[in-house]
Design a protein around this motif. Structure first.
Motif, PDB file in Angstrom:
ATOM      1  N   PRO A  64       0.813  -1.199   0.000  1.00  0.00           N
ATOM      2  CA  PRO A  64       0.000   0.000   0.000  1.00  0.00           C
ATOM      3  C   PRO A  64       0.856   1.261   0.000  1.00  0.00           C
ATOM      4  CG  PRO A  64      -0.422  -1.351   1.967  1.00  0.00           C
ATOM      5  CD  PRO A  64       0.677  -1.981   1.214  1.00  0.00           C
ATOM      6  N   GLU A  65       0.337   2.274  -0.649  1.00  0.00           N
ATOM      7  CA  GLU A  65       1.063   3.531  -0.791  1.00  0.00           C
ATOM      8  C   GLU A  65       1.438   4.093   0.575  1.00  0.00           C
ATOM      9  OE1 GLU A  65       0.157   7.799  -2.766  1.00  0.00           O
ATOM     10  OE2 GLU A  65      -0.614   6.047  -3.824  1.00  0.00           O
ATOM     11  N   GLY A  66       2.672   4.516   0.692  1.00  0.00           N
ATOM     12  CA  GLY A  66       3.139   5.114   1.939  1.00  0.00           C
ATOM     13  C   GLY A  66       3.550   4.105   3.000  1.00  0.00           C
ATOM     14  N   ARG A  67       3.468   2.808   2.688  1.00  0.00           N
ATOM     15  CA  ARG A  67       3.854   1.760   3.641  1.00  0.00           C
ATOM     16  C   ARG A  67       4.907   0.867   2.997  1.00  0.00           C
ATOM     17  NH1 ARG A  67       0.063   0.884   7.840  1.00  0.00           N
ATOM     18  NH2 ARG A  67       1.813  -0.200   8.774  1.00  0.00           N
ATOM     19  N   PHE A  68       5.744   0.277   3.794  1.00  0.00           N
ATOM     20  CA  PHE A  68       6.721  -0.672   3.268  1.00  0.00           C
ATOM     21  C   PHE A  68       6.506  -2.017   3.938  1.00  0.00           C
ATOM     22  CE2 PHE A  68      10.826  -2.883   3.663  1.00  0.00           C
ATOM     23  CZ  PHE A  68      10.992  -3.188   2.316  1.00  0.00           C
TER      24      PHE A  68
END
Length: 150
Positions: A64-68
């Motif tokens: 998900p965007e903004g998460r690693f």
């Protein structure tokens, strides 16, 4: 005389039914992996092929965007240190949670705390999931289903 072994305490099996507007199996696998990771669980995501493993590996860098999601391909150097491993069924390693994106059921699912099956929206691809559901039930497990619509 002993009764049948109750394996429902051993492994929880969940089927996630993708709806028409669902994000797709790979993105749902990323979201499920992130939720398990937040619970400090070790995750193995089974893909249908090496090419699918490579695509999921790439997706995990962006979604998900903004998460690693710290992950590795099974068999890579240091993959044992990664909390999330991606690979085909033949590369399946010990884990707490198995997310299955391939057409075959997980053999000996009782080895894992949870098996998460993602059911495609496409009717032609659903039959394999129906077979897997019956296999788990025949093993004494009680699969649960969840509809995913967004």
């Amino acid at each position: 005389m002993s009764g049948p072994v109750n394996k429902t305490d051993t492994c929880q099996v969940d089927f996630y039914l993708l709806g028409e507007s669902s994000p797709g199996a790979a993105k749902l696998a990323c979201r499920l992996a992130l939720m398990a990771l937040e619970r400090k669980q070790k995750i193995f995501i089974i893909t249908a092929s090496e090419a699918s493993s490579e695509q999921l590996d790439e997706l995990m860098w962006q979604y998900p965007e903004g998460r690693f999601i710290p992950h590795a391909r099974a068999g890579e150097l240091d993959s044992a240190k990664a909390p999330v491993n991606i690979g085909t069924l033949s590369r399946l390693k010990p884990a707490d949670v198995v997310i299955n994106l391939c057409a075959e059921a997980v053999v000996q699912p009782e080895r894992f705390s949870r098996v998460l099956e993602i059911v495609p929206y496409d009717d032609n691809e659903k039959e394999a999931s129906r077979v897997k559901f019956r296999i788990y039930r025949n093993l004494g497990l009680n699969p649960q289903t969840h509809e995913i619509n967004k």
